[in-house]
Write an enzyme that holds these catalytic residues in place. Structure first.
Site, mmCIF file in Angstrom:
data_model
loop_
_atom_site.group_PDB
_atom_site.id
_atom_site.type_symbol
_atom_site.label_atom_id
_atom_site.label_comp_id
_atom_site.label_asym_id
_atom_site.label_seq_id
_atom_site.Cartn_x
_atom_site.Cartn_y
_atom_site.Cartn_z
ATOM 1 N N SER A 154 4.907 6.900 8.404
ATOM 2 C CA SER A 154 6.117 7.555 7.921
ATOM 3 C C SER A 154 5.985 7.828 6.430
ATOM 4 O O SER A 154 5.128 7.250 5.753
ATOM 5 C CB SER A 154 7.328 6.640 8.157
ATOM 6 O OG SER A 154 8.489 7.112 7.509
ATOM 7 N N TYR A 167 12.978 -1.066 7.808
ATOM 8 C CA TYR A 167 12.169 0.013 8.360
ATOM 9 C C TYR A 167 10.953 0.295 7.483
ATOM 10 O O TYR A 167 9.830 0.458 7.983
ATOM 11 C CB TYR A 167 13.020 1.277 8.497
ATOM 12 C CG TYR A 167 12.288 2.467 9.073
ATOM 13 C CD1 TYR A 167 11.972 2.516 10.418
ATOM 14 C CD2 TYR A 167 11.914 3.543 8.258
ATOM 15 C CE1 TYR A 167 11.295 3.609 10.958
ATOM 16 C CE2 TYR A 167 11.246 4.633 8.789
ATOM 17 C CZ TYR A 167 10.942 4.664 10.136
ATOM 18 O OH TYR A 167 10.276 5.740 10.652
#
Length: 263
Positions: A154, A167
């Site tokens: 990501s 996250y």
């Protein structure tokens, strides 16, 4: 160079979003795909969507038509993954491509977030991914066969925003695991890379996309001026899975519309 004829790809998180987009791309390149997700109904719908308008034919009679296989599994039950994977190999043969697209997020201030939320997020985004990589690699190495692993990292593997500590920590781990496993398994011809998406419009990001202010910020901040789509990940995944990327391992390929290139 980019064909995947007669390859078998296992894609987690394949019932929707990035996982389904990548599964579609791999199949269009000729690979058979094993779709993995928890929801059997969603998997069946995903498999059906992959066959809509299906006119795929192999390039010659030496290749077989790609298959679509559904394999329901809650991969957070990590201790059950080994027998599940072995049964899958027995039924369908050993996958030659593994795409770890399953993942989720939660948002909240680090000081206020329950510790269980942090632990559960790591179980899905990191621990299950790690175990699937090991099961895949062990099977390929035992058979003396090469393999390709594609993890989903990501933008949060490189930077963070307030409220994303849990996250961000998982995606940092995914990026570093990708590099570590690539180095460790290179001698076995198991190539391990990752895609690092920018802001992609999926059910997981629907709440953000529905926020007019946030959505406008994404479009303004991204040099290409838009949200990404799952289809934007399909081509890069096919590239990393194909022989075109046979000298690439331990790489984190950003697919972010130029996000990290500017400030």
């Amino acid at each position: 160079m980019f064909h995947l004829h007669d390859q078998l790809a296992l894609v987690t998180g394949a019932s929707r979003g990035i996982g389904l987009g990548i599964a579609r791309g791999l199949r269009e390149a000729g690979a058979s795909v094993i779709l993995v997700a928890r929801d059997e109904g969603a998997l069946a719908a995903a498999a059906e969507s992959l066959t809509q308008g299906d006119v795929y034919t192999p390039p010659d009679t030496a290749h077989t038509l790609p298959r679509i296989i559904t394999a329901p599994c809650d991969i957070t039950a990590v201790d059950r993954l080994k027998p599940w994977y072995q049964d899958l190999v027995t039924q369908h043969g050993p996958p030659s491509i593994l795409v770890n697209a399953a993942g989720t997020t939660n948002r909240g201030a680090a000081l206020e977030q329950p510790l269980d939320d942090f632990v559960n997020l790591h179980t899905l985004n990191v621990t299950a991914l790690y175990e699937l990589c090991r099961l895949f690699a062990r099977e390929r190495i035992t058979r003396g066969l090469p393999g390709k692993i594609i993890n989903i990292a990501s933008l949060m593997s490189f930077a963070s925003r307030p409220g994303t500590a849990a996250y961000t920590s998982t995606k940092g781990a995914v990026a570093q695991l990708t590099k570590a496993l690539a180095v460790e398994w290179a001698k076995h011809r198991i190539l391990v890379n990752a895609l690092a998406p920018g802001y992609i419009a999926t059910p997981l990001t629907q709440a953000l996309a529905d926020d007019p202010q946030f959505s406008a910020w994404v479009r303004q901040r991204c040099p290409l001026g838009r949200w990404g789509t799952p289809a934007d990940l399909a081509g890069p995944a096919v590239f990393l899975a194909s022989s075109a990327a046979d000298f690439i391992t331990g790489h984190i390929l950003t697919v972010d519309g130029g996000w990290l290139a500017g400030f």
